[in-house]
Scaffold this motif. Structure first.
Motif, PDB file in Angstrom:
ATOM      1  N   ASN A 156      94.402 -68.754  50.719  1.00  0.00           N
ATOM      2  CA  ASN A 156      95.346 -67.967  51.519  1.00  0.00           C
ATOM      3  C   ASN A 156      96.614 -68.770  51.796  1.00  0.00           C
ATOM      4  O   ASN A 156      97.725 -68.244  51.694  1.00  0.00           O
ATOM      5  CB  ASN A 156      94.706 -67.541  52.843  1.00  0.00           C
ATOM      6  CG  ASN A 156      93.571 -66.563  52.649  1.00  0.00           C
ATOM      7  OD1 ASN A 156      93.437 -65.945  51.602  1.00  0.00           O
ATOM      8  ND2 ASN A 156      92.740 -66.432  53.653  1.00  0.00           N
ATOM      9  N   ALA A 157      96.451 -70.031  52.152  1.00  0.00           N
ATOM     10  CA  ALA A 157      97.602 -70.892  52.413  1.00  0.00           C
ATOM     11  C   ALA A 157      98.446 -71.053  51.147  1.00  0.00           C
ATOM     12  O   ALA A 157      99.680 -71.058  51.221  1.00  0.00           O
ATOM     13  CB  ALA A 157      97.137 -72.254  52.918  1.00  0.00           C
ATOM     14  N   ARG A 217      92.065 -72.117  51.987  1.00  0.00           N
ATOM     15  CA  ARG A 217      93.042 -72.838  51.168  1.00  0.00           C
ATOM     16  C   ARG A 217      93.762 -71.917  50.190  1.00  0.00           C
ATOM     17  O   ARG A 217      94.951 -72.084  49.940  1.00  0.00           O
ATOM     18  CB  ARG A 217      92.360 -73.984  50.417  1.00  0.00           C
ATOM     19  CG  ARG A 217      91.854 -75.068  51.367  1.00  0.00           C
ATOM     20  CD  ARG A 217      91.111 -76.143  50.655  1.00  0.00           C
ATOM     21  NE  ARG A 217      92.095 -76.926  49.905  1.00  0.00           N
ATOM     22  CZ  ARG A 217      91.780 -77.922  49.114  1.00  0.00           C
ATOM     23  NH1 ARG A 217      90.520 -78.264  48.957  1.00  0.00           N
ATOM     24  NH2 ARG A 217      92.709 -78.595  48.473  1.00  0.00           N
ATOM     25  N   VAL A 253     107.745 -69.895  55.682  1.00  0.00           N
ATOM     26  CA  VAL A 253     106.307 -69.606  55.701  1.00  0.00           C
ATOM     27  C   VAL A 253     105.941 -68.839  56.967  1.00  0.00           C
ATOM     28  O   VAL A 253     105.067 -67.971  56.952  1.00  0.00           O
ATOM     29  CB  VAL A 253     105.506 -70.928  55.596  1.00  0.00           C
ATOM     30  CG1 VAL A 253     104.036 -70.708  55.865  1.00  0.00           C
ATOM     31  CG2 VAL A 253     105.705 -71.570  54.236  1.00  0.00           C
ATOM     32  N   ARG A 313      91.352 -61.877  55.187  1.00  0.00           N
ATOM     33  CA  ARG A 313      91.372 -63.337  55.318  1.00  0.00           C
ATOM     34  C   ARG A 313      90.183 -63.984  54.632  1.00  0.00           C
ATOM     35  O   ARG A 313      90.279 -65.105  54.151  1.00  0.00           O
ATOM     36  CB  ARG A 313      91.408 -63.742  56.782  1.00  0.00           C
ATOM     37  CG  ARG A 313      92.701 -63.356  57.464  1.00  0.00           C
ATOM     38  CD  ARG A 313      92.711 -63.852  58.907  1.00  0.00           C
ATOM     39  NE  ARG A 313      93.720 -63.160  59.688  1.00  0.00           N
ATOM     40  CZ  ARG A 313      94.990 -63.495  59.743  1.00  0.00           C
ATOM     41  NH1 ARG A 313      95.402 -64.520  59.067  1.00  0.00           N
ATOM     42  NH2 ARG A 313      95.836 -62.823  60.495  1.00  0.00           N
ATOM     43  N   ASP A 352     102.479 -63.416  56.796  1.00  0.00           N
ATOM     44  CA  ASP A 352     101.165 -63.424  57.434  1.00  0.00           C
ATOM     45  C   ASP A 352     100.201 -62.603  56.595  1.00  0.00           C
ATOM     46  O   ASP A 352     100.575 -61.586  56.027  1.00  0.00           O
ATOM     47  CB  ASP A 352     101.260 -62.832  58.844  1.00  0.00           C
ATOM     48  CG  ASP A 352     100.011 -63.073  59.668  1.00  0.00           C
ATOM     49  OD1 ASP A 352      99.240 -64.002  59.344  1.00  0.00           O
ATOM     50  OD2 ASP A 352      99.798 -62.338  60.648  1.00  0.00           O
ATOM     51  N   LYS A 372     102.371 -69.963  50.844  1.00  0.00           N
ATOM     52  CA  LYS A 372     103.349 -70.971  50.398  1.00  0.00           C
ATOM     53  C   LYS A 372     104.081 -70.514  49.139  1.00  0.00           C
ATOM     54  O   LYS A 372     105.298 -70.648  49.024  1.00  0.00           O
ATOM     55  CB  LYS A 372     102.629 -72.299  50.153  1.00  0.00           C
ATOM     56  CG  LYS A 372     103.530 -73.434  49.798  1.00  0.00           C
ATOM     57  CD  LYS A 372     102.730 -74.719  49.634  1.00  0.00           C
ATOM     58  CE  LYS A 372     103.593 -75.841  49.125  1.00  0.00           C
ATOM     59  NZ  LYS A 372     102.821 -77.073  48.913  1.00  0.00           N
TER      60      LYS A 372
END
Length: 88
Positions: free
Chosen positions: A59-60, A57, A74, A83, A78, A64
């Motif tokens: 990372n997202a 979450r 988006v 990660r 990358d 964003k």
């Protein structure tokens, strides 16, 4: 003021590079803050996010945030390293 801007430029330039596939930005993520923002702490770029460190979450939230601030899709961003680590 110009000394401060020079210092900021110097720190940012240490954490940004170009590759054949685009721009690479090294940034540390700190989840669990009140809001999403980027700061300079010591000699690092740090993304603070309100998201918790679970199931990617944070990372997202970083992707964003960068997409919104840089005004790019988006899909053009990358995470290529870290990660599951705090350094991206």
């Amino acid at each position: 003021m110009s000394q401060l801007l020079d210092k900021i430029r110097g720190i940012v330039s240490k954490h940004i590079s170009e590759s054949s596939q685009g721009i690479i930005l090294s940034i540390r993520v700190k989840p669990g803050d009140v809001e999403d923002y980027i700061t300079i702490e010591g000699d690092e770029l740090v993304f603070h996010t309100a998201e918790q460190s679970e199931k990617g979450r944070e990372n997202a939230a970083l992707v964003k945030y960068l997409a919104r601030e840089l005004k790019i899709p988006v899909s053009k961003i990358d995470i290529v390293y870290g990660r599951r680590e705090t350094l991206k």
